[in-house]
Design a protein around this motif. Structure first.
Motif, short mmCIF file in Angstrom:
data_model
loop_
_atom_site.label_atom_id
_atom_site.label_comp_id
_atom_site.label_asym_id
_atom_site.label_seq_id
_atom_site.Cartn_x
_atom_site.Cartn_y
_atom_site.Cartn_z
N PHE A 1 -12.07 -1.44 7.44
CA PHE A 1 -10.99 -2.27 7.97
C PHE A 1 -10.16 -1.50 9.00
O PHE A 1 -10.10 -0.25 8.96
CB PHE A 1 -10.09 -2.77 6.84
N HIS A 2 -9.51 -2.23 9.88
CA HIS A 2 -8.54 -1.67 10.82
C HIS A 2 -7.16 -1.89 10.21
O HIS A 2 -6.64 -3.01 10.19
CB HIS A 2 -8.65 -2.38 12.17
N ALA A 3 -6.60 -0.83 9.65
CA ALA A 3 -5.31 -0.91 8.95
C ALA A 3 -4.20 -0.48 9.89
O ALA A 3 -4.27 0.60 10.50
CB ALA A 3 -5.33 -0.03 7.71
N VAL A 4 -3.17 -1.29 10.00
CA VAL A 4 -2.05 -1.03 10.90
C VAL A 4 -0.75 -1.15 10.12
O VAL A 4 -0.46 -2.20 9.53
CB VAL A 4 -2.04 -2.01 12.09
N ALA A 5 0.03 -0.07 10.10
CA ALA A 5 1.32 -0.04 9.40
C ALA A 5 2.42 0.22 10.43
O ALA A 5 2.55 1.34 10.92
CB ALA A 5 1.33 1.03 8.33
N PRO A 6 3.19 -0.79 10.77
CA PRO A 6 4.29 -0.58 11.72
C PRO A 6 5.52 -0.01 11.04
O PRO A 6 5.73 -0.19 9.83
CB PRO A 6 4.57 -1.98 12.25
N ASP A 7 6.34 0.69 11.83
CA ASP A 7 7.74 0.84 11.48
C ASP A 7 8.37 -0.50 11.81
O ASP A 7 8.42 -0.92 12.97
CB ASP A 7 8.41 1.94 12.33
#
Length: 326
Positions: A52-58
């Motif tokens: 998966f392409h995991a993206v965690a923003p501030d």
């Protein structure tokens, strides 16, 4: 497998910092208060390793993302709009969205308002709560001696002054006292201990405990990271989310009775103080009435509020199982 990468994107009129890892179907990870992308550090690598392409923003108001000054720029509509803009910036039509603590209402409402963009939702700690009939702050508990912490957070500058007096100590106390490792206040069935109440003579941190030693899931390096972030940014951005609770209620009036219809997963710790809030037991037991696509509710034994940090292996496993089943 690639390492965690960091960059700034433009979304919904702000600049947002994101941490990302992996390639494949997109999953967006929304953190809560007072945290950052870093709260998902254990999930980024696990999700990437699983394709998966995991993206965690501030999130808006945190870390290296913009922190607008106006309080009314932190509504749920702004926050959901940020996530829609994030997908646009990444060139993705759809995504699964996950959220913990305050990030959970963002995730639930992203799935509610934009099911065309968010094809499934994972909520950690905070279940989906349908819009109630009255303004939320008017029914929050308060007595002559104490008030619910969300009421304490309403007046600008008050909680900031307490939290910013010693940021590192604040983070130590918050992370430990909210965890499943912290002893709970004494209570009996006839006189339950108050949950989430702040004494009027004292502050939010006044009854919190000093960890000695730190629990196994929490390293001094983790506290260092959070302390450095909030020493630089302060806590106003995150607290402004609470200051829009009534405004969110007003804005969501057109969606009374609306249900979250995409596939959903709910995970919480059985020692999470959120689960102990008034009425939460009934809400969780009947969650499928408001989230017809709910596939599973998992309560982790002995886990406190910081779900994905306290129990990363179990959270990773159930998230990946859910994602692969879509």
């Amino acid at each position: 497998m690639t390492e965690v990468q960091h960059r700034i994107i433009e979304t919904n009129g702000i600049r947002m910092h994101i941490a990302e890892q992996g390639t494949g179907p997109l999953i967006v990870l929304c953190h809560g208060f007072p945290e950052s992308w870093y709260s998902w550090r254990h999930q980024l690598s696990a999700l990437a390793a699983s394709g998966f392409h995991a993206v965690a923003p501030d999130m808006r108001g945190y870390g290296h993302s913009d922190r607008p000054e106006a309080i009314d720029r932190y509504t749920l509509l702004h926050l959901v709009g940020d996530m829609v803009g994030l997908l646009d910036a990444l060139g993705e039509e759809t995504s699964v969205i996950a959220g913990h603590d305050w990030g959970a209402p963002v995730a639930w409402h992203a799935a509610l308002l934009r099911p065309d963009r968010f094809r499934a939702v994972i909520g950690l700690s905070v279940p989906y709560r349908p819009r109630g009939p009255v303004r939320p702050t008017t029914v929050m508990p308060q007595t002559d001696d104490a008030r619910f912490y969300q009421l304490y957070f309403q007046e600008p500058g008050v909680a900031e002054a307490e939290f910013e007096r010693d940021v590192r100590l604040t983070m130590r106390h918050l992370l430990y006292s909210g965890s499943g490792d912290s002893p709970r206040p004494d209570s009996t069935p006839s006189t339950p201990a108050p949950v989430g109440m702040v004494p009027r003579r004292g502050g939010f941190l006044s009854h919190m405990r000093e960890p000695s030693p730190l629990p196994s899931w929490l390293m001094e390096a983790d506290i260092d990271f959070y302390a450095q972030e909030f020493e630089r940014t302060g806590f106003t951005g995150g607290l402004n989310w609470y200051r829009n609770i009534d405004r969110n209620w007003e804005l969501l009036a057109p969606f009374v009775g609306a249900r979250v219809n995409v596939p959903a997963l709910y995970v919480a710790g059985d020692r999470d103080l959120v689960v102990a809030f008034r009425g939460m037991d009934e809400l969780i037991a009947n969650l499928s009435q408001f989230v017809p696509g709910l596939q599973r509710t998992l309560l982790l034994s002995g886990c406190g509020h910081w779900t994905q940090q306290e129990r990363p292996e179990e959270v990773n496993a159930v998230m990946i199982e859910f994602l692969r089943g879509l």
